[in-house]
Design a protein around this motif. Structure first.
Motif: not given
Length: 342
Positions: A140, A162, A165-173, A158
């Motif tokens: 994160k 997923r 429960n992690m999403q690109d831009k929200r939780d990581y770059t 990805r």
């Protein structure tokens, strides 16, 4: 009368061209040229498969091959649409995009490499050992190196995020980085996680400075990582020559992967890649990707990868690979011919 005599003479001349004299064989048609796209060595093998003429029965007779290099699978969609290549090294998502976006008539025809089959190698996603990252959720706020958005490696990462429960831009770059540059970017702390391919994966692990956070198999299970896809019209128009090609193609892959040929096979590949052979000793062992012995692709795993990509929003819609976009008749016939001749 002169006109009649001229017409008869012309007819006779044409007949002479059409009807060969007794005992003479008509001229053979030129070999079919097969333009094949590829992007990664040694995984794809395509540029070296035809370097052993003594194991090829039909090369130069019914077909020839022109390998054409691309930066990845995606540019091969454009090349196939433009009629610049006849076959391509595709990943699952690229097949879906070729069908849904480019609307290509394309068929899955042969295996190239499969990931995470049994005890064989699975693509590694690595972090520095001193990073403090011990589980996926520790990523994160971190930066992830991906070779290309939508690639097989990118899809696996990805999928793993997923699961947590992690999403690109929200939780990581996500940061796009070419495969060869990923280890240096991790070392310089410009990214925190990245895909590291063989042989670099084993080499980095041996230093003790890096560790595997997860593999593609952890994220998606066994997968059909890369496969040979062909233009449907090209297959239909050149079916006889392509039966010969696939027999030779499968024979060549079987020669390269045969343990008794290991040293010579590695030397051929090392010469092509301009690398010392000792750096490629892992090839065609359990430390390498799995290759089906008769180049039969895992269509079920391919379908599952496409479904995952659609679920992740990487593809606009799903496609049904079998039976709409697959033709295994060529590798099945190659298997019959090879087994009959053994």
């Amino acid at each position: 009368m002169a006109t009649r005599r001229g017409a008869l003479a012309l007819a006779a001349a044409l007949a002479a061209l059409i009807i060969a004299p007794a005992g003479l064989t008509p001229a053979r048609a030129d070999p079919v040229k097969i333009r094949i796209g590829w992007s990664t060595m040694p995984g794809h093998l395509i540029p070296v498969l035809y370097s052993k003429p003594e194991i090829l029965k039909y090369y130069g007779k019914s077909y020839t091959v022109e390998p054409i290099r691309f930066r990845g699978s995606s540019p091969q969609i454009t090349a196939m649409a433009a009629g610049e290549i006849d076959m391509a090294a595709f990943g699952p998502l690229v097949l879906a995009l070729a069908v849904t976006n480019a609307r290509l008539d394309v068929k899955v025809v042969a295996d190239i490499i499969q990931d995470g089959v049994g005890d064989y190698h699975s693509e590694t996603f690595m972090v520095r050992a001193d990073s403090g990252i011990g589980k996926v959720t520790d990523m994160k706020g971190k930066r992830v190196g991906t070779n290309a958005i939508g690639s097989a490696s990118d899809t696996a990462m990805r999928a793993m995020f997923r699961k947590n429960n992690m999403q690109d831009k929200r939780d990581y770059t996500m940061v796009e980085v070419a495969f060869p540059n990923i280890p240096a970017m991790i070392d310089e702390k410009k990214i925190d996680l990245g895909t590291v391919l063989q042989p670099m994966s084993d080499q980095l692990l041996a230093t003790g400075k890096y560790k595997v956070l997860f593999t593609s198999k952890d994220a998606m299970g066994p997968s059909q990582l890369v496969f040979l896809a062909a233009n449907g019209k090209f297959l239909n128009d050149n079916r006889a020559a392509l039966m010969d090609f696939f027999e030779d193609h499968v024979r060549a892959v079987r020669w390269f992967t045969d343990p008794k040929n290991h040293d010579e096979a590695v030397k051929i590949i090392a010469n092509f890649m301009q690398q010392p052979p000792e750096t490629l000793g892992y090839l065609f062992t359990k430390e390498d990707y799995f290759r089906d012995p008769f180049m039969v692709p895992n269509v079920k795993a391919l379908q599952e990868s496409i479904d995952i990509a659609v679920d992740l929003g990487l593809a606009p819609r799903a496609i049904k690979v079998d039976p709409d976009y697959v033709d295994l008749s060529f590798v099945k016939e190659a298997q019959k011919r090879i087994e009959a001749g053994q």
